[in-house]
Enzyme design. Structure first.
Site, PDB file in Angstrom:
ATOM      1  N   TYR A 266       5.849  -5.269  -6.295  1.00  0.00           N
ATOM      2  CA  TYR A 266       4.977  -4.642  -7.276  1.00  0.00           C
ATOM      3  C   TYR A 266       5.905  -4.003  -8.321  1.00  0.00           C
ATOM      4  CZ  TYR A 266       1.140  -2.047  -9.301  1.00  0.00           C
ATOM      5  OH  TYR A 266       0.213  -1.568 -10.189  1.00  0.00           O
TER       6      TYR A 266
ATOM      7  N   GLU B 290       5.900   4.009   1.739  1.00  0.00           N
ATOM      8  CA  GLU B 290       6.611   5.181   1.210  1.00  0.00           C
ATOM      9  C   GLU B 290       6.943   6.188   2.302  1.00  0.00           C
ATOM     10  OE1 GLU B 290       4.084   6.799  -1.862  1.00  0.00           O
ATOM     11  OE2 GLU B 290       3.138   8.203  -0.484  1.00  0.00           O
TER      12      GLU B 290
ATOM     13  N   CYS C 165       4.052  -6.390  -2.267  1.00  0.00           N
ATOM     14  CA  CYS C 165       3.677  -5.193  -3.012  1.00  0.00           C
ATOM     15  C   CYS C 165       4.717  -4.088  -2.832  1.00  0.00           C
ATOM     16  CB  CYS C 165       2.271  -4.764  -2.593  1.00  0.00           C
ATOM     17  SG  CYS C 165       1.474  -3.621  -3.723  1.00  0.00           S
ATOM     18  N   HIS C 166       4.361  -2.989  -2.162  1.00  0.00           N
ATOM     19  CA  HIS C 166       5.286  -1.879  -1.937  1.00  0.00           C
ATOM     20  C   HIS C 166       6.141  -2.068  -0.681  1.00  0.00           C
ATOM     21  CE1 HIS C 166       2.735  -0.018  -4.948  1.00  0.00           C
ATOM     22  NE2 HIS C 166       3.571   1.003  -5.023  1.00  0.00           N
TER      23      HIS C 166
ATOM     24  N   GLY D 156       0.839  -1.184   0.000  1.00  0.00           N
ATOM     25  CA  GLY D 156       0.000   0.000   0.000  1.00  0.00           C
ATOM     26  C   GLY D 156       0.878   1.239   0.000  1.00  0.00           C
ATOM     27  N   ARG D 157       0.321   2.361   0.446  1.00  0.00           N
ATOM     28  CA  ARG D 157       1.095   3.603   0.468  1.00  0.00           C
ATOM     29  C   ARG D 157       1.910   3.772   1.742  1.00  0.00           C
ATOM     30  NH1 ARG D 157      -1.718   8.355   0.215  1.00  0.00           N
ATOM     31  NH2 ARG D 157      -3.769   7.425   0.331  1.00  0.00           N
TER      32      ARG D 157
END
Length: 195
Positions: free
Chosen positions: A139, A93, A119-120, A89-90
Site C-alpha cells: 500500500y 502496525e 497492503c500493510h 489492515g491495522r
C-alpha cells in the site's frame, strides 16, 4: 499438486477481505492454512476491519466480521510450514512490535520459503529486516518503510489490482489485487494455474 502447510499471521483489525479471501481460496485449492495471532489460541477470534476506497485522501475503515483462528500462536513451529501469508489492515502496525513475530518472519525469509504480504503486511517484513534488496508492491503509505528497510517500493496500478513477485516474495497493494496476488502466490507455491 502437493498440499502445502501455510501459516497466516493475523491480529485484531486485520483487513477483512485480506484475511477471509486468501484463507478460503487457499483452502479451496487444497492447501492447509493455520491462522494464528500472538497471545490467542485456536477458537479465539480477531476483529477485522473493512477498508474501502471512496474518494477520500486515504481509505475508510468500517467494522468487519470476527475471524476465527484455527491454530495457537504459542504452539506453532515455523519449521513445519512451507509458506507464510501476511494480510494487511491495522494489525501489522502492532504485530511488528512482537519479537516472536519478527523471528518467525525471519525464519521464512532466511530459509527462502514463499511469503505473500499484501497492503500493510510489508510493515512486518520491514521491521523484521528481510527486505534488503527486494522489490515490493505495498500500500503506498507503507512505501517509505519498505525503502527505509532496504527494499524498493513498486507503485500500485491505478486500480490497485496488480501483484509483484521478487523471488519467493509475492506482494500486492490492497484487496483489489487478490486475483493477481493469489494467482502469483499459488504459482510460487508450485500450484499449476489453468487459464
Amino acid at each position: 499438486m502437493a498440499a502445502k502447510k501455510i501459516l497466516m499471521l493475523v491480529g485484531d483489525f486485520v483487513e477483512d477481505y485480506e484475511v477471509m479471501v486468501p484463507f478460503q481460496m487457499l483452502l479451496m485449492v487444497g492447501h492447509e492454512v493455520s491462522a494464528v495471532c500472538p497471545d490467542k489460541k485456536a477458537g479465539d477470534t480477531v476483529a477485522t476491519a473493512i477498508h474501502d476506497f471512496e474518494g477520500h485522501q486515504t481509505y475508510t475503515e468500517k467494522p468487519g466480521h470476527n475471524f476465527a483462528l484455527n491454530a495457537t500462536f504459542a504452539e506453532i513451529d515455523a519449521a513445519s510450514f512451507d509458506a507464510l501469508v501476511i494480510p494487511g489492515g491495522r494489525a501489522p502496525e502492532y504485530l511488528r512490535l512482537n519479537d516472536k513475530v519478527l523471528d518467525l518472519v525471519r525464519h521464512f525469509a532466511e530459509n527462502d520459503k514463499p511469503i505473500a504480504a499484501i497492503c500493510h503486511g510489508p510493515q512486518i517484513l520491514a521491521a523484521a529486516g528481510v527486505l534488503q534488496g527486494k522489490s515490493v508492491c505495498p500500500y503506498p503509505a507503507v512505501g517509505p518503510e519498505v525503502t527505509l528497510g532496504g527494499g524498493k517500493s513498486i507503485p500500485p496500478s491505478d486500480t490497485f489490482d496488480n501483484a509483484h513477485v521478487d523471488g519467493k516474495l509475492v506482494t500486492g497493494p490492497a484487496w483489489p489485487a487478490h486475483p493477481a496476488w493469489i494467482r502469483s502466490f499459488l504459482e510460487v507455491l508450485g500450484t499449476k494455474i489453468e487459464p
